[in-house]
Write a protein that holds these residues in place. Structure first.
Motif, PDB file in Angstrom:
ATOM      1  N   PRO A  48      18.030   7.650  -9.045  1.00 30.56           N
ATOM      2  CA  PRO A  48      19.165   7.173  -8.063  1.00 30.56           C
ATOM      3  C   PRO A  48      20.335   7.568  -8.617  1.00 30.56           C
ATOM      4  O   PRO A  48      21.293   7.693  -7.827  1.00 30.56           O
ATOM      5  N   ALA A  49      20.564   7.780  -9.904  1.00 28.52           N
ATOM      6  CA  ALA A  49      22.010   8.280 -10.438  1.00 28.52           C
ATOM      7  C   ALA A  49      22.304   9.679 -10.030  1.00 28.52           C
ATOM      8  O   ALA A  49      23.546  10.051  -9.365  1.00 28.52           O
ATOM      9  N   ALA A  50      21.337  10.496  -9.871  1.00 32.08           N
ATOM     10  CA  ALA A  50      21.444  11.917  -9.055  1.00 32.08           C
ATOM     11  C   ALA A  50      21.933  11.899  -7.474  1.00 32.08           C
ATOM     12  O   ALA A  50      22.561  12.630  -7.198  1.00 32.08           O
ATOM     13  N   ALA A  51      21.038  10.796  -7.297  1.00 35.03           N
ATOM     14  CA  ALA A  51      21.075  10.342  -5.708  1.00 35.03           C
ATOM     15  C   ALA A  51      22.443  10.390  -5.313  1.00 35.03           C
ATOM     16  O   ALA A  51      23.317  10.368  -4.500  1.00 35.03           O
ATOM     17  N   ALA A  52      23.194   9.269  -6.229  1.00 35.57           N
ATOM     18  CA  ALA A  52      24.435   8.618  -6.203  1.00 35.57           C
ATOM     19  C   ALA A  52      25.493   9.864  -6.125  1.00 35.57           C
ATOM     20  O   ALA A  52      26.566   9.812  -5.545  1.00 35.57           O
ATOM     21  N   ALA A  53      25.325  10.811  -7.326  1.00 30.85           N
ATOM     22  CA  ALA A  53      26.172  11.815  -7.537  1.00 30.85           C
ATOM     23  C   ALA A  53      26.194  12.867  -6.329  1.00 30.85           C
ATOM     24  O   ALA A  53      27.158  13.279  -5.747  1.00 30.85           O
ATOM     25  N   LEU A  54      25.061  13.131  -5.716  1.00 38.41           N
ATOM     26  CA  LEU A  54      24.929  13.646  -4.566  1.00 38.41           C
ATOM     27  C   LEU A  54      25.611  13.176  -3.351  1.00 38.41           C
ATOM     28  O   LEU A  54      26.460  13.791  -2.537  1.00 38.41           O
ATOM     29  N   LEU A  55      25.394  11.825  -3.099  1.00 34.98           N
ATOM     30  CA  LEU A  55      26.265  11.140  -2.142  1.00 34.98           C
ATOM     31  C   LEU A  55      27.818  11.338  -2.360  1.00 34.98           C
ATOM     32  O   LEU A  55      28.366  11.609  -1.478  1.00 34.98           O
ATOM     33  N   GLN A  56      28.226  11.211  -3.484  1.00 33.00           N
ATOM     34  CA  GLN A  56      29.591  11.355  -3.920  1.00 33.00           C
ATOM     35  C   GLN A  56      30.014  12.629  -3.214  1.00 33.00           C
ATOM     36  O   GLN A  56      31.054  12.880  -2.975  1.00 33.00           O
ATOM     37  N   LEU A  57      29.162  13.835  -3.688  1.00 35.51           N
ATOM     38  CA  LEU A  57      29.552  15.000  -3.298  1.00 35.51           C
ATOM     39  C   LEU A  57      29.651  15.004  -1.841  1.00 35.51           C
ATOM     40  O   LEU A  57      30.850  15.602  -1.299  1.00 35.51           O
ATOM     41  N   ALA A  58      28.728  14.549  -0.838  1.00 41.39           N
ATOM     42  CA  ALA A  58      28.937  14.478   0.359  1.00 41.39           C
ATOM     43  C   ALA A  58      30.127  13.699   0.877  1.00 41.39           C
ATOM     44  O   ALA A  58      30.780  14.126   1.725  1.00 41.39           O
ATOM     45  N   VAL A  59      30.443  12.509  -0.045  1.00 45.35           N
ATOM     46  CA  VAL A  59      31.778  11.938   0.606  1.00 45.35           C
ATOM     47  C   VAL A  59      32.880  12.774   0.364  1.00 45.35           C
ATOM     48  O   VAL A  59      33.785  12.728   1.248  1.00 45.35           O
ATOM     49  N   VAL A  60      32.899  13.663  -0.687  1.00 43.96           N
ATOM     50  CA  VAL A  60      34.033  14.502  -1.010  1.00 43.96           C
ATOM     51  C   VAL A  60      34.182  15.357   0.169  1.00 43.96           C
ATOM     52  O   VAL A  60      35.181  15.724   0.776  1.00 43.96           O
TER      53      VAL A  60
END
Lengths: 244, 581
Positions: free
Chosen positions: B272-284
């Motif tokens: 889930p951490a990697a998913a959250a990091a990827l979500l962060q990338l998408a947000v940016v």
């Protein structure tokens, strides 16, 4: 004493535009050849090519010789071709003497001999005692003279003058012009000058060529505004290949 | 003309300046040092985000990590917090900076303005955040200044002024740090425009200053500051260190959530951490996309608005407000740094008192042993990464001036990639790469990870001065018989000494700023002032935190002062160079 400066089918183009059509000419030691043309016609570009510092966007071909030495394959610092620009380009972080020392041939070894040589050159130019000065404190005419001295101390075998009198006012201009031509004659090297000022050409008292830009490609012709003082083109040893 | 002569004549002239091998390779080496970790890092985040990380048993590609991610309590709030603080801080910074520049249009900031901005610009985010917390906290300087005479409080009030659930303190922290940065970028871009003459010309046509600035100057300057604005947006949306100090903790912002799971004892939380990091990338990336669309829309509407020819606006009071806001934020930044210094030397400081009862160096002396090691590591890593960045940047710039191929020049924009991609989105993956290279937890790894962020700023600081040096100086020197190496060492480097030293100081400041790269690449084993300061900030020892924060802020500022001072003492000041021929 150096050999003649000889250009062998030199052409320069920028993208599809031909700035310099195939050009053949030779300038004997001690002679001045003036190349005239409007701004943007590629005069300075030709000098950049001869000096070896042509920006990458230009395409050039042809060969350049000084006497029996082909210089067009050499790095700029190996060519022994000096260029004088319209700005003096004295290095602002070095004193007048250090500027000259930067130009002075390394073959003169000892510190003392170098200092003496520099002081002598300054004295001859009416600038005795100027060695420790900051170039910024000199007048325009003084700076121009230092720039020429720096160039000559490098013992060039050919001199290129890129509108060197352009930024000087009328009185200074005549004086500095005499200074330059006298020094060049004393050095006994071929001189190629580009300018768009007819009085410069007149003062040079040499052959005159003119670049005529045209949409289908520039051409170079014997100077139309040739003055009485200017010798005929052929006698200066310059031949011109017109067009492409 | 014979055929052979013709052929010979038309053959291209040999390249007169042969570049040494290492110089020719400079852009390629630079990009490789960059793209490899970022690309590997992104891949190393994307795969675990979809369940693939064989080292800890993830062999199938699934959406399970995303299901876990969205089942976490507070995930929606975390995303909302990141968006609110990041977008809010960026939008406000941009509006304040543009408003302030329009208010003072045509005037360059005075020496006082510059010297007030410098410490805030140089201070790392973490130090500034700690200082701001010292100001804003219920027992902080601001409340003390108002108590008890105004508030009547004899005890610190029970209000969450720092780490508030709405992320207001975090937004304020971002504003305090990013407004001076954007201001500096905008002012230096404005320096290249004929602002005063443009405004005069517009005034002659009947436009007031505010309208003229917005209609004529802003469109010209925006293109120059677009990249810094994108960098601020990306940073503000994904900041970790400031968020740990000033942001709410339950739930925290999205990037902090990702960090907590990456560092959780249970390795299965990596997914889930990697998913959250990827979500962060998408947000940016999404936010940058929206901003770009906004730019285009505003540009189109703006053209019609400019063409309408209205000459008067009622914006003047708003612009004055923006100028006041920028001054207020700068003051807040300076006071934050002062607060750090006060607390580090305070002995006995009861609540409502505005000043400590005693000053004491005892705390400093007692902590020398604790401070020495992180201090040495910080300075060593910063010096190494700045030096490496300087060499690479100088290599690229020299290569460019030797007439490098155009593609190499164009691809240099890739250098800015690490500034636009959120750190959390590739640092975990980069750690995997470092583990494979057996470099994880070493100083080299930390230096390399810092280089990713130091180099773009060094390039930004050095590219313009280097390119605008009159190239005829170098040409003249070459024609005098000096080798390219001698021209570089004796002419270019001395003439550009100040920008080079300033770029090095910028590099030091950026390296000292790095929190997340140190945590990841150092695998928790490399301790710097920054990692210590952030850790200490969550504890209660303000004196100790003050010492670490102050040191962190003082080193980059000292470097700037040395850079400026060393070059001010030169015998002949370089003169402004004239335009290139």
């Amino acid at each position: 004493m150096s050999g003649a400066l000889r250009l062998e089918r030199v052409t320069i183009s920028l993208a599809t535009r031909v700035l310099i059509p195939p050009l053949e000419l030779s300038i004997m030691p001690g002679e001045v050849l003036t190349l005239m043309g409007p701004s943007g016609s590629g005069k300075s570009t030709l000098l950049n090519f001869l000096g070896g510092t042509l920006p990458g966007a230009f395409r050039a071909s042809g060969r350049v010789w000084i006497g029996e030495r082909e210089v067009s394959a050499l790095a700029p610092q190996q060519r022994r071709i000096g260029i004088l620009f319209q700005d003096d380009l004295l290095f602002p972080h070095l004193s007048v003497g250090e500027n000259l020392a930067f130009g002075l041939e390394a073959s003169l070894r000892t510190r003392r001999a170098r200092a003496q040589r520099i002081e002598a050159a300054l004295a001859e130019a009416g600038l005795a005692g100027f060695a420790p000065r900051d170039p910024a404190t000199l007048s325009g005419g003084q700076r121009a003279r230092v720039a020429l001295l720096r160039l000559l101390l490098a013992a060039p075998e050919a001199l290129l003058l890129d509108e060197p009198f352009n930024k000087l006012d009328a009185a200074l201009r005549a004086e500095f012009r005499r200074f330059v031509f006298a020094r060049a004659a004393a050095a006994g090297v071929p001189v190629l000058m580009v300018t768009h000022d007819a009085t410069d050409a007149q003062a040079a008292a040499g052959a005159v060529l003119e670049i005529v830009p045209a949409p289908e490609g520039a051409s170079i012709a014997p100077g139309a505004r040739r003055t009485q003082a200017a010798a005929p083109v052929q006698s200066a040893g310059a031949t011109v290949a017109e067009g492409l | 003309m014979s055929g052979t002569t013709l052929q010979r004549g038309l053959a291209p002239a040999p390249a007169p300046v042969a570049m040494p091998f290492w110089l020719r390779q400079a852009p390629r080496v630079t990009l490789a040092l960059f793209l490899a970790p970022v690309a590997a890092g992104l891949l190393g985040t994307v795969l675990p985000a979809f369940g693939y990380l064989p080292a800890i048993g993830g062999r199938a590609v699934t959406l399970a990590p995303w299901r876990i991610l969205f089942r976490q309590p507070g995930i929606g709030t975390a995303i909302g917090l990141s968006l609110a603080s990041g977008l809010g801080a960026t939008a406000l910074s941009v509006l304040l900076v543009f408003g302030c520049c329009a208010h003072w249009a045509g005037r360059q900031p005075g020496r006082i303005g510059r010297s007030v901005l410098a410490p805030v610009l140089a201070a790392p985010h973490a130090a500034l955040a700690i200082g701001l917390a010292f100001l804003l906290a219920p027992s902080g300087w601001i409340v003390r200044a108002l108590s008890p005479w105004l508030t009547g409080w004899r005890q610190p009030p029970d209000i969450a002024t720092v780490q508030d659930p709405y992320g207001l303190a975090l937004t304020a922290g971002l504003l305090v740090k990013e407004v001076p940065f954007l201001l500096l970028m905008t002012v230096s871009a404005l320096g290249q425009l004929p602002v005063a003459r443009t405004l005069e010309a517009a005034a002659a046509l009947g436009y007031d200053r505010a309208s003229a600035w917005v209609k004529l100057i802003l469109p010209q300057v925006y293109g120059q500051v677009r990249l810094p604005i994108y960098a601020v947006l990306a940073y503000a949306l994904s900041v970790v260190d400031m968020s740990l100090i000033l942001g709410p903790s339950n739930p925290p912002t999205l990037s902090v959530l990702a960090l907590q799971w990456f560092t959780a004892p249970d390795v299965r939380m990596y997914f889930p951490a990697a998913a959250a990091a990827l979500l962060q990338l998408a947000v940016v990336l999404g936010s940058i996309g929206v901003l770009r669309a906004l730019e285009l829309g505003i540009g189109r509407v703006g053209r019609c608005w400019i063409a309408a020819g209205r000459r008067r606006s009622r914006a003047a009071p708003v612009l004055r407000l923006a100028a006041v806001g920028v001054c207020g934020l700068t003051l807040l930044g300076v006071l934050s740094l002062v607060a750090l210094a006060l607390w580090s030397g305070a002995a006995g400081w009861r609540f409502p008192a505005l000043w400590p009862r005693h000053w004491s160096a005892a705390q400093w002396i007692r902590q020398i042993g604790t401070v020495a090691w992180p201090l040495g590591t910080t300075v060593g890593v910063a010096a190494a990464s700045s030096l490496a960045a300087l060499l690479l940047v100088l290599g690229c710039l020299e290569n460019e001036q030797h007439g490098a191929a155009v593609p190499a020049r164009r691809s240099l924009w890739l250098l800015y990639l690490p500034l636009l991609v959120p750190q959390i989105a590739f640092l975990f993956g980069m750690q995997v790469l470092l583990t494979v290279c057996r470099l994880d937890g070493t100083l080299i790894a930390v230096i390399w990870s810092h280089l990713l962020f130091v180099l773009p700023y060094v390039f930004l600081a050095l590219a313009d001065p280097w390119r605008s040096l009159d190239q005829r100086y170098a040409r003249t020197a070459l024609c005098l018989g000096a080798s390219p190496r001698r021209v570089f060492l004796r002419i270019k480097l001395p003439l550009l000494l100040r920008p080079v030293l300033v770029a090095a100081a910028v590099g030091l400041a950026v390296s000292i700023d790095q929190y997340l790269p140190t945590i990841f690449a150092g695998a928790g084993r490399v301790v710097t002032l920054t990692t210590e300061a952030v850790t200490l900030a969550s504890g209660g020892d303000r004196r100790m935190t003050g010492i670490f924060g102050l040191l962190q802020a003082v080193i980059p500022l000292g470097a700037y002062c040395i850079a400026i001072g060393a070059t001010a003492a030169r015998r002949f000041a370089p003169q402004p160079t004239e335009g290139r021929s």
